[in-house]
Design a protein around this motif. Structure first.
Motif, PDB file in Angstrom:
ATOM      1  N   PHE A 162      -1.773  23.071  36.830  1.00 25.00           N
ATOM      2  CA  PHE A 162      -0.429  22.736  36.382  1.00 25.00           C
ATOM      3  C   PHE A 162       0.689  23.504  36.982  1.00 25.00           C
ATOM      4  N   ILE A 163       0.344  24.608  37.183  1.00 23.38           N
ATOM      5  CA  ILE A 163       1.335  25.757  38.010  1.00 23.38           C
ATOM      6  C   ILE A 163       1.695  25.032  39.350  1.00 23.38           C
ATOM      7  N   TYR A 165       1.098  21.865  40.115  1.00 22.94           N
ATOM      8  CA  TYR A 165       2.127  20.517  39.897  1.00 22.94           C
ATOM      9  C   TYR A 165       3.608  20.892  39.608  1.00 22.94           C
ATOM     10  N   ARG A 166       3.797  22.069  38.701  1.00 25.68           N
ATOM     11  CA  ARG A 166       5.019  22.262  38.421  1.00 25.68           C
ATOM     12  C   ARG A 166       5.972  22.682  39.521  1.00 25.68           C
ATOM     13  N   ARG A 167       5.106  23.437  40.613  1.00 27.20           N
ATOM     14  CA  ARG A 167       5.940  24.062  41.756  1.00 27.20           C
ATOM     15  C   ARG A 167       6.333  22.928  42.470  1.00 27.20           C
ATOM     16  N   LYS A 169       6.811  19.865  41.683  1.00 27.89           N
ATOM     17  CA  LYS A 169       7.951  18.912  40.846  1.00 27.89           C
ATOM     18  C   LYS A 169       9.220  19.751  40.796  1.00 27.89           C
ATOM     19  N   HIS A 170       9.118  20.803  40.725  1.00 26.03           N
ATOM     20  CA  HIS A 170      10.359  21.571  40.517  1.00 26.03           C
ATOM     21  C   HIS A 170      11.629  21.419  41.259  1.00 26.03           C
ATOM     22  N   ASN A 182      15.764  26.289  33.977  1.00 21.42           N
ATOM     23  CA  ASN A 182      14.454  26.426  34.653  1.00 21.42           C
ATOM     24  C   ASN A 182      13.510  26.232  33.306  1.00 21.42           C
ATOM     25  N   SER A 186      10.713  23.144  33.072  1.00 22.10           N
ATOM     26  CA  SER A 186       9.278  23.383  33.023  1.00 22.10           C
ATOM     27  C   SER A 186       9.028  22.390  31.614  1.00 22.10           C
ATOM     28  N   ILE A 189       8.402  18.972  33.144  1.00 23.97           N
ATOM     29  CA  ILE A 189       7.330  18.864  34.168  1.00 23.97           C
ATOM     30  C   ILE A 189       6.132  18.760  33.060  1.00 23.97           C
ATOM     31  N   ALA A 190       6.355  19.531  32.316  1.00 21.89           N
ATOM     32  CA  ALA A 190       4.967  19.406  31.327  1.00 21.89           C
ATOM     33  C   ALA A 190       4.990  18.239  30.696  1.00 21.89           C
ATOM     34  N   TRP A 193       3.446  16.060  33.284  1.00 18.36           N
ATOM     35  CA  TRP A 193       1.998  16.557  33.701  1.00 18.36           C
ATOM     36  C   TRP A 193       1.168  15.624  32.428  1.00 18.36           C
TER      37      TRP A 193
END
Length: 605
Positions: A162-163, A165-167, A169-170, A182, A186, A189-190, A193
């Motif tokens: 996830f991290i 992925y988040r990074r 998509k950020h 931010n 999150s 993006i969550a 996800w």
DNA sequence: ATGAATGAAAC
DNA sequence: GTTTCATTCAT
């Protein structure tokens, strides 16, 4: 150039000093002579190409216990500019198996899930950072580019899916929603996800897996050590304060090496806290001596599904170079240590194993007070196309305890300064520099200023090697292991016959043998143990191995087990039965190659 | 330093 | 089961 070139090597030997005299720790008190022979090879012309350092071992077979460490700080002469682009591409390419295109390109686009990201290219999404440092950096985590304000030496955790992925998509979300917080990113993006189809999630799971693997390779022995929870922290703190006040007057850190502590962080911290560079160096040297079982072999293109096995590949497997470099650069310290020792070199033809130095971050299990030992061999060559000197490229000449350092034929490059820590040895150290155009050899011999008996501690290296009855030809194969046993019973060693018929006379060689479960009908199969936590089984049939045997009490994480197809030898006779002798199997970085079936032929043809 | 998310690892 | 910490960066 040849004869007068001897003068071009300035050799100065510092006064030998035993290491860590103040240190009560047995490990650090190995009574090495820290004879730092500094040899400056001036770059007078563009001719010097190859510097060879070797011990003059009349019979290396008998010289168990010798070890040599060469170290340097990257800021020193050898660490000149380094072309990282190749390296980065190489590392990146492996990474990009999944994302398939360049940095920042979105996975989704590749698999046609949506197009919202189609042309987004970010500068360094994957943590791949075009860095200016002179050392290759493997994009371990995105965090490598950001300086950690708190503790820069701390190894961050590997990122989970996830991290990652988040990074990724950020930046996208941020760009589409100017001014968004931010926290909200999150949230978005969550949600993304959660709504991703399983096949997309799987991609990131795979990436996280790769990341974890790489992280482990680059940080052998790393262990996630979260701080205790706040409640427990308070509680513990109170307890410890009490104890401490009761028992201990304060001492200097130097007197209290955290030898019982398996945590790298603490060791590093401890070293960092020592102010004197000389102290630091001594410690590092000593540590390096205890850490020779490091393994860059394990770091060889860790992401490649098929990498060159030194035992299988021919002598110039150039692919080894860069990833090996990269792993070193991930260390939190600026010191690089190259070491090898002569212990297991039994004769001039024996294929030895690549021993590559470690960074301090690789130090592990130093609590184990075993004399460092062996490794060796070598087998890779500097890529001839590389113009810029890569300080990590070195080679030991085949079969001898030698180390080659290639110096660039660039006039402006600085001289190479080698700090050589010589063990207690009666053997002279030999430094040679060969000029390339005429292939002349210049030499300088440095006699050890003092001669002290090496106090080899009782351990495996002192074991006598019984020379078995010389056998010839196929009879030299070690016995096949029964197939119904599970584990590597004794990874240390069995003394088996050296199957190398080319050595004269055929000598002994140290093997570690394995009983491999589910052996495939007695067909060739071996385990390449690159790390206690990473084991690779090569097999002729990949589906026939149920489990990879463990040989220590270490927990083998299934996700780090690999089963690979037995690589095809270029020449059948290259199959060779050899393994490294491993002094401390609890250490990371060791590697051990175990064949369950021996074949005739000599190594390294 | 905190938050907002998920997941891995440790306790 | 609970806590920490990987990422990001504005607050």
């Amino acid at each position: 150039m040849s004869s007068n070139a001897v003068n071009n090597i300035n050799t100065t030997a510092t006064t030998p000093t035993t290491i860590s005299q103040n240190n009560q720790n047995d490990l650090y008190n190995q009574k090495y002579i820290n004879q730092q022979v500094q040899s400056t090879i001036p770059k007078t012309t563009n001719l010097i190409d190859d510097i060879k350092i070797s011990t003059v071992l009349p019979n290396s077979l008998d010289n168990i216990g010798e070890s040599y460490t060469f170290y340097q700080k990257p800021n020193d002469s050898m660490a000149t500019t380094f072309n990282i682009s190749n390296n980065e591409n190489l590392a990146t390419n492996n990474l990009q198996n999944i994302t398939s295109t360049g940095k920042g390109k979105d996975v989704e686009n590749d698999i046609g899930l949506n197009n919202e990201n189609s042309n987004i290219t970010t500068s360094s999404t994957d943590g791949i950072n075009p860095t200016q440092t002179s050392y290759p950096e493997i994009p371990l985590t995105a965090n490598t580019k950001k300086k950690r304000s708190r503790n820069p030496s701390k190894i961050p955790r590997p990122q989970n899916c996830f991290i990652i992925y988040r990074r990724e998509k950020h930046q996208l979300i941020s760009a589409k929603n100017p001014g968004i917080a931010n926290n909200d990113i999150s949230k978005i993006i969550a949600k993304m996800w959660r709504e991703e189809p399983p096949e997309v999630k799987e991609i990131y799971h795979q990436r996280a897996k790769e990341e974890a693997k790489r992280h482990m390779l680059a940080n052998p022995g790393y262990k996630y050590t979260p701080r205790a929870s706040k409640n427990r922290r308070k509680k513990k703190l109170n307890e410890e304060n009490k104890k401490f006040e009761e028992n201990h007057p304060l001492k200097h850190e130097f007197d209290n090496p955290p030898h019982q502590d398996k945590n790298h962080e603490n060791i590093r911290q401890w070293i960092d806290n020592i102010s004197s560079p000389s102290q630091e160096q001594s410690i590092i040297n000593t540590l390096a001596q205890g850490t020779q079982n490091m393994n860059s072999y394990a770091m060889i293109n860790p992401l490649q599904t098929t990498f060159d096995d030194p035992l299988y590949s021919s002598s110039n497997s150039g692919s080894l170079a860069y990833s090996a470099c990269s792993s070193a650069s991930t260390s939190s310290t600026n010191l690089s240590v190259y070491s090898w020792s002569s212990n297991s070199l039994s004769s001039s033809n024996i294929s030895s194993n690549l021993s590559r130095g470690s960074s301090i971050s690789s130090i592990n299990e130093y609590g184990n007070i075993q004399q460092p030992t062996r490794i060796y061999e070598y087998e890779f060559q500097k890529p001839v196309t590389t113009q810029i000197y890569n300080p990590y490229d070195y080679k030991l000449t085949q079969g001898m305890s030698q180390m080659h350092i290639q110096q660039p034929s660039v006039q402006s490059s600085p001289p190479i300064i080698l700090n050589v820590q010589q063990p207690n040895t009666t053997l002279p150290l030999q430094i040679q520099a060969t000029t390339q155009p005429i292939q002349n050899t210049i030499q300088a011999q440095i006699q050890p200023p003092i001669q002290i008996q090496q106090p080899i501690q009782a351990q495996m290296t002192t074991q006598n090697i019984n020379i078995q009855q010389p056998q010839i030809g196929t009879q030299m194969s070690p016995p096949m292991q029964p197939t119904n046993t599970q584990n590597v019973a004794n990874p240390m060693m069995n003394n088996l016959q050296n199957p190398n018929t080319q050595s004269s006379p055929p000598g002994t060689i140290t093997y570690a043998t394995a009983n491999i479960s589910n052996n495939i009908g007695g067909k060739s199969q071996f385990i390449a143990v690159t790390n206690p936590q990473i084991q690779t089984v090569y097999a002729t049939q990949t589906n026939s191995i149920g489990a990879i045997p463990a040989y220590t009490n270490d927990i083998i994480n299934p996700q780090f087990q690999e089963i690979k197809q037995m690589p095809q030898a270029q020449y059948q006779q290259q199959y060779y039965n050899i393994s490294t002798q491993i002094p401390n199997m609890n250490n990371q970085g060791n590697f051990q190659n175990i064949y369950s079936e021996n074949r005739d032929g000599r190594p390294n043809v």
